[in-house]
Scaffold this active site. Structure first.
Site, PDB file in Angstrom:
ATOM      1  CB  CYS A  76      29.164  43.549  36.368  1.00  0.00           C
ATOM      2  SG  CYS A  76      28.980  42.739  35.280  1.00  0.00           S
ATOM      3  CG  ASP A  77      32.481  47.158  36.684  1.00  0.00           C
ATOM      4  OD1 ASP A  77      32.452  45.813  36.139  1.00  0.00           O
ATOM      5  OD2 ASP A  77      33.455  48.413  36.748  1.00  0.00           O
ATOM      6  CE  LYS A  78      31.768  50.644  40.555  1.00  0.00           C
ATOM      7  NZ  LYS A  78      32.134  50.165  40.111  1.00  0.00           N
TER       8      LYS A  78
ATOM      9  CB  CYS B 182      34.266  44.078  29.362  1.00  0.00           C
ATOM     10  SG  CYS B 182      32.625  44.818  29.123  1.00  0.00           S
TER      11      CYS B 182
ATOM     12  CB  SER C  63      35.901  52.631  34.479  1.00  0.00           C
ATOM     13  OG  SER C  63      36.382  51.291  33.536  1.00  0.00           O
TER      14      SER C  63
END
Length: 562
Positions: free
Chosen positions: A122-124, A196, A471
């Site tokens: 995920c993102d982080k 995603c 984002s």
């Protein structure tokens, strides 16, 4: 780099009998204790869809380590996909990257691992693992959890971005929403685990990890939950033992040339703007900011076209990019723009890996002369910002050059309230400030602002300028990471309601149409807003966070701590 002479570890020293006894209590025997001790951070948790499949991925990594003669030692983490979107809790989003990196650092130092396998999606989590690898500088492989497959809704491929306009409209224009249809979409948009399916921050960072050489070729676009991903994970387990044996460290892999390759890939895939902050944080961690900085990102963007029409910059998904040739195919297409000499975790050079790449679809990995967009991300300059970042591939051409009145907001929440109450008009330019690294505090992701505008069909007539970040899901004219931030007295703090602002993307210009004399007077009387938080983790960011141009983290070395 140099081959290790033997498998001697600190645990084998006579005075470490106590720790050998405790290790045997876990189930490790003398054979295990004579092997490399390899820490595996398994970030499986039920906090994020991107991480719910990582138990099985971790088991495959463990199998590969055992096969190659190492000893796997697993420890935990969590997925950082926030539920608190648009709420105060979302201000923890960027700081979570640094917390996750510190978690790996702390566990690694406490337990004296010979090497690391860091597993995340995920993102982080992915940028956190890159930071941790650079900081620890022991042999490391990053295993990426891969993208989610696209969903199916009424006979077409869909992803989360197809739901967002209707989801936000539940708050901004509830009368327009068919709630049964929205609920039906929630059942099928996310068919399984993974990041995603579009080119948001998570998949952007997975692609960057592979481009850097810290993940195996093909890993970034191998769909989560697949047998292919498990096979890659097993290969990664075997690879880490070889890296330790040959003493290949992250500093041997993440060179300035490798960083340039990653920046090229960011532009070529139309990646999200958050990646800029994470790359700068990594450069700062490596002591490379004199060479790998925002100026370099800007320069390479002018010379690197976006050649992959992956959502939100086009109609395709990450699984399509993988089938078309993946990141190795994109690097092959970039040709001489890519440095071939950096080594990678599979033991080959970048050039060696690219030789084996195949481009299978000319529409998804386009020739350089037929790009999606002629350049990559833009960096803007002007009297309103020393620097600001924008993603032109998601902005309607009609919004590339606009002038309009400022609508000024001191917080994400007050801005959301105004849009929800329909107080924003076509042509307005939203100025959202005090959401930077110190002002947020923590460099707030203000993505929901763009979501609200899209739900009201204002994203082709209104722009957003913010010292926060946005984002990779976002579409529309958002200009983010404005520096200096408002909390540091940047010009964005001096904007008044109704001031005219000129945005000129082709000219890379962001101008506040107010005289120098008037700005000087405003600056003379300006006072910073009082701190938004007075206790807890975020007080550290309010006091000492680095600017976005240095990665927006905490000053964790003496050069920046003073």
């Amino acid at each position: 780099m140099g081959k290790k002479e033997n498998y001697t570890h600190v645990l084998l020293k006579p005075e470490m009998a106590r720790m050998r006894a405790l290790s045997k209590a876990i189930g490790y025997d003398n054979e295990d204790l004579h092997r490399f001790r390899i820490g595996i951070q398994n970030t499986w948790s039920e906090t994020a869809a991107g991480h719910t499949h990582l138990k099985q991925v971790t088991e495959a990594v463990r199998a590969g380590i055992w096969q190659a003669g190492g000893t796997p030692i697993e420890f935990g983490g969590y997925g950082g996909c926030p539920i608190a979107l648009g709420m105060n809790g979302h201000r923890y989003d960027t700081p979570s990257r640094d917390i996750m990196a510190m978690d790996v650092e702390t566990c690694s130092e406490l337990h004296s691992f010979d090497g690391l396998v860091l597993i995340s999606s995920c993102d982080k989590n992915v940028p956190a693992h890159l930071l941790a690898a650079a900081r620890m500088n022991i042999p490391t492989v990053i295993v990426l959890g891969g993208p989610m497959g696209s969903g199916r809704f009424r006979f077409r491929n869909v992803d989360m971005s197809d739901l967002d306009p209707f989801s936000w409209a539940c708050e901004t224009d509830p009368a327009s929403v068919n709630y049964d249809s929205v609920e039906e979409m929630t059942e099928c948009l996310c068919p399984g685990p993974g990041a995603c399916a579009l080119m948001g921050t998570a998949n952007t960072m997975q692609c960057i990890s592979e481009a850097l050489g810290m993940s195996l070729p093909g890993n970034a676009t191998t769909v989560a939950g697949s047998g292919s991903l498990l096979r890659l994970a097993k290969q990664a387990g075997r690879a880490i033992v070889r890296l330790i044996d040959e003493d290949v460290k992250p500093s041997d892999i993440i060179t300035p040339e490798a960083m340039e390759n990653a920046i090229r890939i960011l532009h070529a895939i139309g990646g999200g703007t958050n990646a800029v902050v994470h790359l700068l944080a990594l450069s700062h961690e490596l002591g490379m900011l004199d060479r790998v900085n925002l100026q370099l990102i800007e320069k390479l963007g002018m010379d690197t076209p976006c050649i992959t029409p992956i959502k939100p910059s086009g109609p395709y998904h990450l699984e399509d990019l993988g089938e078309a040739g993946g990141i190795q195919g994109v690097m092959k297409r970039l040709g001489e723009k890519i440095h071939p000499s950096p080594v990678t975790v599979n033991g080959k050079t970048v050039g060696g890996n690219i030789e084996e790449a195949r481009i299978r679809n000319e529409e998804i990995i386009r020739p350089l002369e037929n790009p999606v967009f002629s350049e990559g991300l833009y960096v803007l300059h002007g009297n309103l910002a020393d620097s600001a970042v924008v993603r032109p591939t998601v902005i309607a051409k009609s919004m590339h050059q606009v002038t309009g009145p400022a609508r000024v907001f001191e917080s994400m929440e007050s801005c959301l309230d105004a849009i929800r109450l329909h107080k924003i008009n076509p042509g307005d330019i939203i100025v959202l400030r005090y959401e930077g690294p110190k002002g947020g505090p923590g460099l707030t992701d203000v993505f929901k602002i763009m979501g609200y505008l899209v739900s009201l069909n204002l994203h082709e007539s209104c722009a957003v300028i913010s010292d926060g970040k946005v984002s990779g899901f976002a579409k529309g004219p958002f200009i983010c990471q404005v520096t200096p931030e408002a909390a540091e007295g940047g010009t964005i703090a001096l904007v008044h309601e109704g001031d005219a602002i000129c945005i000129d993307l082709p000219a890379r210009s962001l101008e506040l149409l107010v005289s120098d004399a008037e700005l000087a007077e405003r600056r003379r009387t300006w006072k910073p807003n009082p701190p938004r938080v007075t206790k807890g983790l975020l007080t550290l960011y309010a006091k000492s966070a680095l600017p976005a141009t240095m990665g927006a983290g905490l000053p964790l070395n003496l050069d920046t701590a003073e």
